[in-house]
Design an enzyme around this catalytic site. Structure first.
Site, PDB file in Angstrom:
ATOM      1  N   ASP A 146      -6.586  -6.357   4.237  1.00  0.00           N
ATOM      2  CA  ASP A 146      -5.954  -5.032   4.272  1.00  0.00           C
ATOM      3  C   ASP A 146      -6.007  -4.460   5.685  1.00  0.00           C
ATOM      4  O   ASP A 146      -7.095  -4.253   6.236  1.00  0.00           O
ATOM      5  CB  ASP A 146      -6.729  -4.115   3.306  1.00  0.00           C
ATOM      6  CG  ASP A 146      -6.122  -2.729   3.175  1.00  0.00           C
ATOM      7  OD1 ASP A 146      -5.048  -2.475   3.741  1.00  0.00           O
ATOM      8  OD2 ASP A 146      -6.756  -1.890   2.482  1.00  0.00           O
TER       9      ASP A 146
ATOM     10  N   HIS B 171      -8.348   1.130  -4.089  1.00  0.00           N
ATOM     11  CA  HIS B 171      -9.258   0.931  -2.958  1.00  0.00           C
ATOM     12  C   HIS B 171      -9.942   2.265  -2.679  1.00  0.00           C
ATOM     13  O   HIS B 171      -9.337   3.172  -2.116  1.00  0.00           O
ATOM     14  CB  HIS B 171      -8.422   0.440  -1.750  1.00  0.00           C
ATOM     15  CG  HIS B 171      -9.200   0.342  -0.476  1.00  0.00           C
ATOM     16  ND1 HIS B 171      -8.577   0.138   0.747  1.00  0.00           N
ATOM     17  CD2 HIS B 171     -10.529   0.414  -0.211  1.00  0.00           C
ATOM     18  CE1 HIS B 171      -9.494   0.089   1.704  1.00  0.00           C
ATOM     19  NE2 HIS B 171     -10.677   0.265   1.152  1.00  0.00           N
TER      20      HIS B 171
ATOM     21  N   HIS C  89      -1.164  -1.316  -4.272  1.00  0.00           N
ATOM     22  CA  HIS C  89      -2.429  -0.976  -3.607  1.00  0.00           C
ATOM     23  C   HIS C  89      -2.499   0.537  -3.430  1.00  0.00           C
ATOM     24  O   HIS C  89      -1.598   1.155  -2.856  1.00  0.00           O
ATOM     25  CB  HIS C  89      -2.511  -1.700  -2.263  1.00  0.00           C
ATOM     26  CG  HIS C  89      -3.825  -1.540  -1.573  1.00  0.00           C
ATOM     27  ND1 HIS C  89      -4.950  -2.244  -1.931  1.00  0.00           N
ATOM     28  CD2 HIS C  89      -4.201  -0.747  -0.532  1.00  0.00           C
ATOM     29  CE1 HIS C  89      -5.958  -1.907  -1.137  1.00  0.00           C
ATOM     30  NE2 HIS C  89      -5.537  -0.988  -0.288  1.00  0.00           N
TER      31      HIS C  89
ATOM     32  N   ASP D   8      -4.657   3.651  -2.087  1.00  0.00           N
ATOM     33  CA  ASP D   8      -5.717   4.026  -1.144  1.00  0.00           C
ATOM     34  C   ASP D   8      -6.243   5.429  -1.414  1.00  0.00           C
ATOM     35  O   ASP D   8      -5.512   6.410  -1.281  1.00  0.00           O
ATOM     36  CB  ASP D   8      -5.182   3.955   0.289  1.00  0.00           C
ATOM     37  CG  ASP D   8      -5.010   2.520   0.761  1.00  0.00           C
ATOM     38  OD1 ASP D   8      -5.989   1.750   0.686  1.00  0.00           O
ATOM     39  OD2 ASP D   8      -3.893   2.158   1.182  1.00  0.00           O
TER      40      ASP D   8
ATOM     41  N   MET E 262     -11.351  -5.659   5.371  1.00  0.00           N
ATOM     42  CA  MET E 262     -10.564  -4.723   6.180  1.00  0.00           C
ATOM     43  C   MET E 262     -10.314  -5.359   7.546  1.00  0.00           C
ATOM     44  O   MET E 262     -11.248  -5.799   8.213  1.00  0.00           O
ATOM     45  CB  MET E 262     -11.322  -3.404   6.391  1.00  0.00           C
ATOM     46  CG  MET E 262     -11.520  -2.545   5.160  1.00  0.00           C
ATOM     47  SD  MET E 262     -10.000  -2.153   4.265  1.00  0.00           S
ATOM     48  CE  MET E 262      -9.054  -1.287   5.506  1.00  0.00           C
TER      49      MET E 262
ATOM     50  N   MET F 238     -12.109   4.709  -0.806  1.00  0.00           N
ATOM     51  CA  MET F 238     -12.738   5.029   0.476  1.00  0.00           C
ATOM     52  C   MET F 238     -13.339   6.417   0.305  1.00  0.00           C
ATOM     53  O   MET F 238     -12.898   7.402   0.918  1.00  0.00           O
ATOM     54  CB  MET F 238     -11.695   4.982   1.609  1.00  0.00           C
ATOM     55  CG  MET F 238     -11.264   3.565   1.956  1.00  0.00           C
ATOM     56  SD  MET F 238      -9.702   3.497   2.855  1.00  0.00           S
ATOM     57  CE  MET F 238      -8.545   3.527   1.477  1.00  0.00           C
TER      58      MET F 238
ATOM     59  N   SER G  75       0.852  -1.189   0.000  1.00  0.00           N
ATOM     60  CA  SER G  75       0.000   0.000   0.000  1.00  0.00           C
ATOM     61  C   SER G  75       0.887   1.237   0.000  1.00  0.00           C
ATOM     62  O   SER G  75       1.649   1.469   0.946  1.00  0.00           O
ATOM     63  CB  SER G  75      -0.880   0.020   1.247  1.00  0.00           C
ATOM     64  OG  SER G  75      -1.350   1.339   1.450  1.00  0.00           O
TER      65      SER G  75
ATOM     66  N   MET H  48      -8.766   8.273  -0.261  1.00  0.00           N
ATOM     67  CA  MET H  48      -9.566   8.724   0.891  1.00  0.00           C
ATOM     68  C   MET H  48     -10.037  10.156   0.668  1.00  0.00           C
ATOM     69  O   MET H  48      -9.285  10.974   0.137  1.00  0.00           O
ATOM     70  CB  MET H  48      -8.707   8.658   2.162  1.00  0.00           C
ATOM     71  CG  MET H  48      -8.117   7.281   2.412  1.00  0.00           C
ATOM     72  SD  MET H  48      -7.246   7.232   3.973  1.00  0.00           S
ATOM     73  CE  MET H  48      -6.550   5.574   3.933  1.00  0.00           C
TER      74      MET H  48
HETATM   75  C1  DX5 Z   1      -6.272   1.733   5.533  1.00  0.00           C
HETATM   76  C2  DX5 Z   1      -5.807   1.373   4.129  1.00  0.00           C
HETATM   77  C3  DX5 Z   1      -4.693   0.388   4.103  1.00  0.00           C
HETATM   78  C4  DX5 Z   1      -3.443   0.850   4.777  1.00  0.00           C
HETATM   79  C5  DX5 Z   1      -2.776  -0.363   5.330  1.00  0.00           C
HETATM   80  O1  DX5 Z   1      -7.457   2.461   5.435  1.00  0.00           O
HETATM   81  O2  DX5 Z   1      -6.857   0.841   3.371  1.00  0.00           O
HETATM   82  O3  DX5 Z   1      -4.423  -0.026   2.766  1.00  0.00           O
HETATM   83  O4  DX5 Z   1      -2.539   1.498   3.956  1.00  0.00           O
HETATM   84  O5  DX5 Z   1      -1.670   0.047   6.039  1.00  0.00           O
HETATM   85  P1  DX5 Z   1      -0.926  -0.890   7.057  1.00  0.00           P
HETATM   86  O6  DX5 Z   1      -0.454  -2.087   6.269  1.00  0.00           O
HETATM   87  O7  DX5 Z   1       0.172  -0.049   7.577  1.00  0.00           O
HETATM   88  O8  DX5 Z   1      -1.936  -1.291   8.094  1.00  0.00           O
HETATM   89 ZN    ZN Z   2      -6.418  -0.131   1.397  1.00  0.00          ZN
END
Ligand code: DX5
Ligand code: ZN
Length: 224
Positions: free
Chosen positions: A178, A69, A35, A37, A140, A71, A10, A39
């Site tokens: 994840d 991903h 990956h 992310d 998650m 969010m 990620s 947000m």
């Molecule tokens: C959290 C993200 C993850 C995050 C995981 O909302 O979706 O992808 O980056 O990070 P680690 O592996 O550090 O928990």
């Molecule tokens: Zn993620």
């Protein structure tokens, strides 16, 4: 049937000031997917990166699959923008969509693989009527919004239940996990039935990405 293991670093934990180099390094180190992310400070309490950054990584020469991903709420517009920006896999949270079936179809129609993401307290029943539209289910194992949180252990039973659900279906669906995935727990997560592993801080906190990815893979394979 469990699919071959995939490790998806990620980039949330990468150094954003040199993102292209960071992505090149994890790919050279053996990463299978990147990956990504997304947000929005609305669905989750954090703000990260959008389609422009995905397009920039593609233009930089990244050919490994980009696992977006989402969010964000709503998801409709960003699905198309990420497909155009070069995303390969797009997943979203059912709570962030008014029309889950339509959004899954929208992702496939745009030429990407589609998936749903379930938060720790979101039940597997959300999957029941859309199994035929899923290429991946992302469980998650932390509440979404931040990297570096601790793995929620009740996810292990959920992984086992989802493994059964997938194996009893006629579909080839990846089981991705994840949040809080580390060298210390990845074998247990693999053993519970996951085949796709997101790791942010566990990889990007290390000086040598190849070494940590090799160790993660060895731990997965030992339990496969
Ligand atoms: C959290 C993200 C993850 C995050 C995981 O909302 O979706 O992808 O980056 O990070 P680690 O592996 O550090 O928990
Ligand atoms: Zn993620």
């Amino acid at each position: 049937m469990k699919l071959h293991p995939i490790i998806a670093p990620s980039i949330l934990s990468a150094n954003f000031a040199k993102l292209g180099e960071e992505v090149d390094s994890v790919i050279a180190g053996g990463a299978d997917w990147i990956h990504f992310d997304v947000m929005d400070n609305h669905y989750v309490p954090n703000l990260t990166i959008g389609p422009m950054v995905c397009a920039a990584l593609k233009a930089h020469g990244v050919t490994s699959p980009i696992d977006v991903h989402l969010m964000v709420k709503p998801v409709d517009r960003l699905i198309n923008e990420f497909a155009v920006a070069g995303a390969d896999i797009i997943t979203f949270h059912p709570e962030a969509s008014e029309h889950i079936d339509r959004n899954l179809q929208q992702i496939r129609d745009a030429g990407c693989k589609a998936g749903l993401v379930l938060n720790p307290a979101t039940p597997l029943t959300h999957l029941t009527h859309v199994m035929d539209k899923l290429d991946v289910v992302l469980l998650m194992s932390v509440n979404p919004g931040f990297g570096g949180q601790s793995f929620i252990r009740s996810t292990l039973d959920k992984i086992k239940n989802l493994r059964e659900l997938i194996d009893n279906s006629e579909y080839e669906i990846r089981l991705e996990v994840d949040g809080g995935v580390k060298l210390e727990n990845i074998a247990e997560i693999a053993n519970a039935g996951a085949d796709t592993f997101v790791a942010g801080s566990a990889i990007f906190s290390q000086p040598d990405y190849m070494e940590i990815i090799e160790k993660l893979r060895a731990a997965i394979n030992k339990h496969n």
